[in-house]
Scaffold this motif. Structure first.
Motif, mmCIF file in Angstrom:
data_model
loop_
_atom_site.group_PDB
_atom_site.id
_atom_site.type_symbol
_atom_site.label_atom_id
_atom_site.label_comp_id
_atom_site.label_asym_id
_atom_site.label_seq_id
_atom_site.Cartn_x
_atom_site.Cartn_y
_atom_site.Cartn_z
ATOM 1 N N TYR A 182 43.839 27.824 46.248
ATOM 2 C CA TYR A 182 43.347 26.840 45.152
ATOM 3 C C TYR A 182 43.970 27.126 43.801
ATOM 4 O O TYR A 182 44.261 26.476 43.000
ATOM 5 N N TYR A 183 43.924 28.687 43.266
ATOM 6 C CA TYR A 183 44.655 28.813 41.932
ATOM 7 C C TYR A 183 46.227 29.424 42.157
ATOM 8 O O TYR A 183 46.553 30.070 42.960
ATOM 9 N N PRO A 184 46.947 28.875 41.059
ATOM 10 C CA PRO A 184 48.190 29.315 41.107
ATOM 11 C C PRO A 184 48.367 30.750 40.529
ATOM 12 O O PRO A 184 47.539 31.291 39.754
ATOM 13 N N VAL A 185 49.219 31.514 41.313
ATOM 14 C CA VAL A 185 49.242 32.976 40.546
ATOM 15 C C VAL A 185 50.847 33.144 40.133
ATOM 16 O O VAL A 185 51.732 32.349 41.196
ATOM 17 N N HIS A 186 51.360 33.997 39.808
ATOM 18 C CA HIS A 186 52.778 34.222 39.639
ATOM 19 C C HIS A 186 53.483 34.531 40.841
ATOM 20 O O HIS A 186 52.909 35.434 41.776
ATOM 21 N N GLY A 187 54.149 33.546 41.536
ATOM 22 C CA GLY A 187 54.891 33.659 42.718
ATOM 23 C C GLY A 187 54.047 33.216 43.963
ATOM 24 O O GLY A 187 54.525 33.663 44.824
ATOM 25 N N GLY A 188 53.073 32.432 43.765
ATOM 26 C CA GLY A 188 52.222 32.130 44.785
ATOM 27 C C GLY A 188 50.761 31.579 44.613
ATOM 28 O O GLY A 188 50.738 30.872 43.322
ATOM 29 N N ARG A 189 50.139 31.589 45.471
ATOM 30 C CA ARG A 189 48.579 31.152 45.184
ATOM 31 C C ARG A 189 47.503 32.081 45.687
ATOM 32 O O ARG A 189 47.866 33.143 46.431
ATOM 33 N N GLU A 190 46.182 31.729 44.938
ATOM 34 C CA GLU A 190 45.463 32.662 45.060
ATOM 35 C C GLU A 190 44.143 31.928 45.715
ATOM 36 O O GLU A 190 44.003 30.701 44.961
ATOM 37 N N TYR A 227 44.084 33.437 29.836
ATOM 38 C CA TYR A 227 44.507 33.000 31.354
ATOM 39 C C TYR A 227 45.894 33.310 31.520
ATOM 40 O O TYR A 227 46.589 32.638 30.626
ATOM 41 N N SER A 228 46.185 33.459 32.775
ATOM 42 C CA SER A 228 47.482 33.449 33.330
ATOM 43 C C SER A 228 48.092 32.072 33.427
ATOM 44 O O SER A 228 48.996 31.773 33.287
ATOM 45 N N HIS A 229 47.240 31.015 33.944
ATOM 46 C CA HIS A 229 47.578 29.656 33.895
ATOM 47 C C HIS A 229 46.318 28.950 33.235
ATOM 48 O O HIS A 229 45.688 28.272 33.812
ATOM 49 N N PRO A 230 46.576 28.675 31.835
ATOM 50 C CA PRO A 230 45.664 28.319 30.934
ATOM 51 C C PRO A 230 45.542 26.780 31.218
ATOM 52 O O PRO A 230 46.795 26.060 31.650
ATOM 53 N N TRP A 231 44.236 25.974 30.952
ATOM 54 C CA TRP A 231 44.126 24.635 30.678
ATOM 55 C C TRP A 231 45.240 24.234 29.763
ATOM 56 O O TRP A 231 45.494 24.963 28.582
ATOM 57 N N THR A 232 45.765 22.858 29.843
ATOM 58 C CA THR A 232 46.605 22.325 28.912
ATOM 59 C C THR A 232 45.586 21.499 27.566
ATOM 60 O O THR A 232 44.604 21.390 28.227
ATOM 61 N N ARG A 233 46.221 21.206 26.671
ATOM 62 C CA ARG A 233 45.519 20.451 25.897
ATOM 63 C C ARG A 233 45.095 18.865 26.562
ATOM 64 O O ARG A 233 43.984 18.664 26.168
ATOM 65 N N GLY A 234 46.133 18.472 27.263
ATOM 66 C CA GLY A 234 45.616 17.291 28.263
ATOM 67 C C GLY A 234 44.385 17.264 29.059
ATOM 68 O O GLY A 234 43.715 16.471 29.085
ATOM 69 N N VAL A 291 35.791 30.850 41.297
ATOM 70 C CA VAL A 291 36.205 32.065 40.536
ATOM 71 C C VAL A 291 37.267 32.672 41.330
ATOM 72 O O VAL A 291 37.401 32.713 42.467
ATOM 73 N N ARG A 292 38.335 33.163 40.505
ATOM 74 C CA ARG A 292 39.215 33.939 41.397
ATOM 75 C C ARG A 292 38.522 35.459 41.998
ATOM 76 O O ARG A 292 37.922 36.224 41.294
ATOM 77 N N PRO A 293 39.296 35.780 43.246
ATOM 78 C CA PRO A 293 38.638 36.895 43.812
ATOM 79 C C PRO A 293 38.986 38.324 42.795
ATOM 80 O O PRO A 293 38.201 39.222 43.055
ATOM 81 N N THR A 294 39.835 38.190 42.316
ATOM 82 C CA THR A 294 40.321 39.367 41.270
ATOM 83 C C THR A 294 39.763 39.265 40.161
ATOM 84 O O THR A 294 40.038 40.284 39.302
ATOM 85 N N ASN A 295 38.952 38.351 39.757
ATOM 86 C CA ASN A 295 38.272 38.299 38.650
ATOM 87 C C ASN A 295 37.051 39.136 38.382
ATOM 88 O O ASN A 295 35.945 38.496 38.389
ATOM 89 N N ALA A 296 37.082 40.476 38.348
ATOM 90 C CA ALA A 296 36.003 41.078 38.569
ATOM 91 C C ALA A 296 34.974 40.766 37.477
ATOM 92 O O ALA A 296 33.465 41.064 37.710
ATOM 93 N N GLY A 297 35.232 40.902 36.256
ATOM 94 C CA GLY A 297 34.505 40.513 35.002
ATOM 95 C C GLY A 297 33.731 39.200 35.290
ATOM 96 O O GLY A 297 32.134 39.355 35.163
ATOM 97 N N ALA A 298 34.137 38.243 35.799
ATOM 98 C CA ALA A 298 33.323 37.014 35.883
ATOM 99 C C ALA A 298 32.481 36.909 37.236
ATOM 100 O O ALA A 298 31.378 36.637 37.027
ATOM 101 N N LYS A 299 32.933 37.623 38.108
ATOM 102 C CA LYS A 299 32.394 37.729 39.419
ATOM 103 C C LYS A 299 30.932 38.639 39.151
ATOM 104 O O LYS A 299 29.779 38.364 39.395
#
Ligand SMILES: CC(C)(COP(=O)(O)OP(=O)(O)OC[C@H]1O[C@@H](n2cnc3c(N)ncnc32)[C@H](O)[C@@H]1OP(=O)(O)O)[C@@H](O)C(=O)NCCC(=O)NCCS
Length: 153
Positions: free
Chosen positions: A136-144, A30-37, A111-119
């Motif tokens: 809803y989702y962070p992306v580099h330099g913005g939100r998705e 993931y580009s923005h993984p869950w943390t241990r917390g 699901v992210r609109p860009t996540n073709a595999g998961a979709k």
């Protein structure tokens, strides 16, 4: 025969002791993984957190919340080197079985609109889009946006 049985993937309750391996997969895929917390909080909150292992090897995992007759799939992940081998499908089947067993009648996920595999995977399992959560989702330099998908159980 016994080697085949030994290596057949097994579902198990996720524990704190799994988290170092879980985080290694999480941060690799993931580009923005869950943390241990995030995982520790999910375990403490009693969410249904499961690992999927072949012998000692962690292949994947999921985090599912079931409440008030609805399941919410919060995380579904397969190790990068083990993707496209059917494990995501097996795990999603386990999610559905577990949610049904807890009397959920509907299953939701984002699901992210860009996540073709998961979709593609969710489409195969009969999920359809019911809403969009803007930004809803962070992306580099913005939100998705997130697509909200659902299916009946
Ligand atoms: C999405 C994910 C869980 C799928 O797991 P997987 O083990 O690769 O899935 P499967 O092997 O069971 O794939 C089942 C089907 O889904 C579709 N699919 C899965 N990954 C795909 C991809 N990258 N591109 C296109 N279709 C894909 C295909 O239809 C596939 O069937 P096929 O291999 O016979 O063509 C996995 O790729 C993953 O962990 N990705 C990173 C994390 C993630 O995006 N999680 C979901 C967040 S909502």
């Amino acid at each position: 025969m016994s080697a085949v049985l030994k290596d057949a993937p097994q579902l198990a309750v996720m524990r704190d002791a799994d988290l170092t391996e879980v985080l290694a997969i999480e941060s690799a895929i993931y580009s923005h993984p869950w943390t241990r917390g995030n995982f520790a909080d999910s375990l403490r909150a009693g969410y249904l957190c499961r690992t999927w292992r072949s012998g000692a090897e962690l292949l994947g995992y999921f985090v599912l919340l079931v409440a008030a007759g609805e399941g919410h799939l919060l995380n579904l992940s397969v190790a990068a080197a083990r993707q496209r081998q059917g494990h995501g499908s097996s795990l999603l089947g386990e999610v559905i079985r577990l949610a049904r067993g807890r009397d959920a009648r509907q299953l939701f996920l984002e699901v992210r609109p860009t996540n073709a595999g998961a979709k593609a995977l969710y489409g195969r399992f009969g999920f359809s889009q019911v809403a969009v959560r803007p930004g809803y989702y962070p992306v580099h330099g913005g939100r998705e946006d997130a697509l909200v998908l659902t299916r009946t159980l």
